[in-house]
Structure formats: C-alpha cells, structure tokens
Write an enzyme that holds these catalytic residues in place. Sequence first.
Site, short mmCIF file in Angstrom:
data_model
loop_
_atom_site.label_atom_id
_atom_site.label_comp_id
_atom_site.label_asym_id
_atom_site.label_seq_id
_atom_site.Cartn_x
_atom_site.Cartn_y
_atom_site.Cartn_z
N SER A 102 31.07 40.46 39.05
CA SER A 102 29.77 40.43 39.73
C SER A 102 29.78 41.59 40.74
O SER A 102 30.25 41.43 41.86
CB SER A 102 29.57 39.10 40.44
N LYS A 177 22.60 38.76 38.25
CA LYS A 177 23.70 37.88 38.66
C LYS A 177 23.65 37.61 40.18
O LYS A 177 23.83 36.47 40.63
CB LYS A 177 25.04 38.51 38.26
N LYS A 246 30.14 37.27 48.89
CA LYS A 246 29.98 38.65 48.40
C LYS A 246 28.73 38.77 47.54
O LYS A 246 27.92 39.67 47.69
CB LYS A 246 31.24 39.03 47.61
P1 NAD Z 1 39.92 35.66 40.91
O1 NAD Z 1 40.15 36.07 42.32
O2 NAD Z 1 40.43 34.36 40.43
O3 NAD Z 1 40.49 36.80 39.92
C1 NAD Z 1 40.42 38.17 40.20
C2 NAD Z 1 41.73 38.78 39.70
O4 NAD Z 1 41.67 40.20 39.91
C3 NAD Z 1 42.97 38.27 40.45
O5 NAD Z 1 43.88 37.72 39.53
C4 NAD Z 1 43.52 39.52 41.15
O6 NAD Z 1 44.92 39.55 41.22
C5 NAD Z 1 42.98 40.60 40.26
N1 NAD Z 1 42.90 41.92 40.91
C6 NAD Z 1 42.40 42.21 42.12
N2 NAD Z 1 42.48 43.54 42.33
C7 NAD Z 1 43.03 44.08 41.20
C8 NAD Z 1 43.36 45.40 40.82
N3 NAD Z 1 43.14 46.45 41.62
N4 NAD Z 1 43.91 45.59 39.60
C9 NAD Z 1 44.15 44.54 38.77
N5 NAD Z 1 43.85 43.26 39.09
C10 NAD Z 1 43.31 43.05 40.30
O7 NAD Z 1 38.35 35.79 40.70
P2 NAD Z 1 37.45 35.11 39.55
O8 NAD Z 1 36.95 33.82 40.07
O9 NAD Z 1 38.16 35.20 38.25
O10 NAD Z 1 36.22 36.13 39.56
C11 NAD Z 1 36.26 37.41 38.95
C12 NAD Z 1 34.85 38.01 38.98
O11 NAD Z 1 33.96 37.13 38.29
C13 NAD Z 1 34.28 38.16 40.39
O12 NAD Z 1 33.49 39.34 40.46
C14 NAD Z 1 33.44 36.92 40.57
O13 NAD Z 1 32.41 37.09 41.52
C15 NAD Z 1 32.92 36.71 39.16
N6 NAD Z 1 32.58 35.32 38.77
C16 NAD Z 1 33.38 34.26 39.10
C17 NAD Z 1 33.02 32.98 38.68
C18 NAD Z 1 33.85 31.76 39.00
O14 NAD Z 1 33.33 30.62 38.84
N7 NAD Z 1 35.11 31.87 39.42
C19 NAD Z 1 31.86 32.78 37.93
C20 NAD Z 1 31.08 33.88 37.59
C21 NAD Z 1 31.45 35.15 38.02
#
Ligand code: NAD
Length: 297
Positions: A102, A177, A246
């Site tokens: 997102s 989104k 965010k």
């Molecule tokens: P999360 O924090 O669980 O996962 C993010 C991952 O990215 C982590 O494992 C972290 O170690 C990794 N990361 C961070 N910086 C990095 C880098 N430089 N290189 C490689 N890996 C790196 O987050 P999430 O809940 O999986 O969300 C991911 C995206 O999806 C976000 O943008 C969030 O807003 C969106 N999203 C989340 C949900 C939800 O319900 N969790 C739903 C829809 C959208």
Amino acid sequence: MDRIAAPSVIAFIGLGQMGLPMVANLLSAGFVVRGFDLSEKAREEAAQLGAVACASPAEAAEGAAAVITMLPNGSIVRDVLLGQGAVAAAMTKGAVVIDMSSSAPTDTKALSNDLAELGLSLVDAPVSGGRARAVSGDLSVMVGGDAAVIDAVVPVLEPMSAKIFRTGAIGTGHAMKAINNYVSGAGAVAAMEGVILGKAFGLDGDTMVDILNVSTGRNNTTEAKMKQFVLSEAYNSGFSLGLMAKDIGIAEGLANELKLDLGALAETSARWREADATLDGGADHTEMYRYLNSKAT
Ligand code: NAD
C-alpha cells in the site's frame, strides 16, 4: 507483452504477514518463487513453503519475469528497486514490477517513469482482505497501469485473489487502497467509540455488536473485528496499527495535494497518527480501541 503464466519465475520481496501466504498461493499455482526479506526467519519460512530463499533482493530478481513487492511502504519499495536493493539493475529488460504494497500514488507515478527509463514496467496492485484472505487466496486486488501490462500479469495475480479490479492509470490502485483504508479506519473509530460509549452507560459489549451487525451501523469492524479481536482482547488481526496510520496518512496527503478540504479525513488521520505515537511499535490496528478507551476515560 506475453502473459506471465506458471511455471514462470516470480521474485517476491517482503515476506511478512501478507507476503508469506501470498507466496504459498503462487507456489500452489505452479510458479517458481524466489523470495527475499530482511528477516532471516521469514526467508526460512519461505524456503519451507518451497520458495528459493535468496541472500539479497537483487539475487531474487535474477531471471524473474515479474518482481512482486509486498513491503511496508513506497519509500522502501523505491529503495529496494532503485536504491540499496539494486533490484532494477538485476532485472531482465522487459520484466514487470508489481507493487502490491500500500504505497503513495504520486510516488508510484514517479517510480513508474524512473523504471520506464530502464526498460521496466510497473503496475500498482495493492490488496484488501487482510491476512485471512491472503491465506485463502481471496484478496481483492486493485490494479493500475498500462492495460497491456496488466493483461500480462493477470495470471500472476489470480492465484492470490478472488477479484481483480482495473482502476485505470498507474497510481490509481494505490489511491483506491488508501481511500479504502480511510473509510475502513473511520468506521473502526466510530464502531469502537460507540462501544466505549455504550459500555459506559451499562450496555453489554457483545450485545451491542450483535445489534449493530443487524442494523444500519454495521461495518467491517463490527462484523469482523469487534468480537474477534477487540472484546476478546486478542488484538491479533495481523494488520499493524502503524500500517493503518500510514495508509490513512496517504489518503490525507492525496487530499492535500489535490487541495481538497476533507475534515473527517484529517480528523481520522490525526486519531490514528496519535495512537501510533502512543502505543507500542508492534501494536495491532485493533488496539486502537485501547487507545480510544484510555483517551475517553
Ligand atoms: P509486515 O510488516 O508483516 O511485512 C513486511 C515485511 O517487509 C517484513 O517481513 C519486513 O521484514 C520486510 N521488509 C521491510 N523492509 C524490507 C527491505 N528493505 N527489504 C526486504 N524486506 C523488507 O507487513 P504486512 O502486513 O505483510 O504488509 C505489507 C504491505 O501490505 C504493507 O504495505 C501493508 O500496508 C499492506 N497490507 C497489509 C494488510 C494486512 O492485513 N496485514 C492488508 C492489506 C495490505
């Protein structure tokens, strides 16, 4: 552009709450997945699923027809692609980046131009549905970008999603989104404050939610969050409060860019920002209730 069908190689960067189950669904559909995350534990979990765990994002991108990013925000996506991660330099010319994070829509437009100069295409394909629907492969995906590029990546998106919406030009998926999460976050605050108010007057929390769910006040928070994660005090929905803050901040930023005076959006964004600054770093977004409750009393 040719359709990217299984068993093509897909690089997947960001193996968190959402990324890992999405990888599992790509593997089940027959794609070869090369994964990277900063977390070693996440890389090990991806390997256990059957993905190739790579030592760097650039290594993951080698030979991939598409690179999927599922990272916390668009700044990190840019850094992984064009900065420290050096993914763009490792990608095959003509390959596609699918940003499923997102991210902020205006930044996405700029990223698309920068990638185009290197012969690479970008589509923004953020998702809704949370971890549960990432696991079941039933996410809603909103895709922006060039129609021919979207046609090519549809077979990659299908194993992860129940519904794919084409939203228009590059950045429109990310805009949609952010708007969705503003509406969701405003609904969450209303549902939570409603329950706090009712409880203070002596109403029972579960009873209130039952009534809201068959009345005009129902929303995603009353249906899928209040009993499950808030009243149960489980607070483990799998979507962090920081990410919600965010997303609503992205919607607020977009309104400011477009010079729109949207008071409820500004107010909602401020509430989530304050909660993010007040609660622990790793708080689940359903812990907004704890923040609102402490503020109210
Ligand atoms: P999360 O924090 O669980 O996962 C993010 C991952 O990215 C982590 O494992 C972290 O170690 C990794 N990361 C961070 N910086 C990095 C880098 N430089 N290189 C490689 N890996 C790196 O987050 P999430 O809940 O999986 O969300 C991911 C995206 O999806 C976000 O943008 C969030 O807003 C969106 N999203 C989340 C949900 C939800 O319900 N969790 C739903 C829809 C959208």
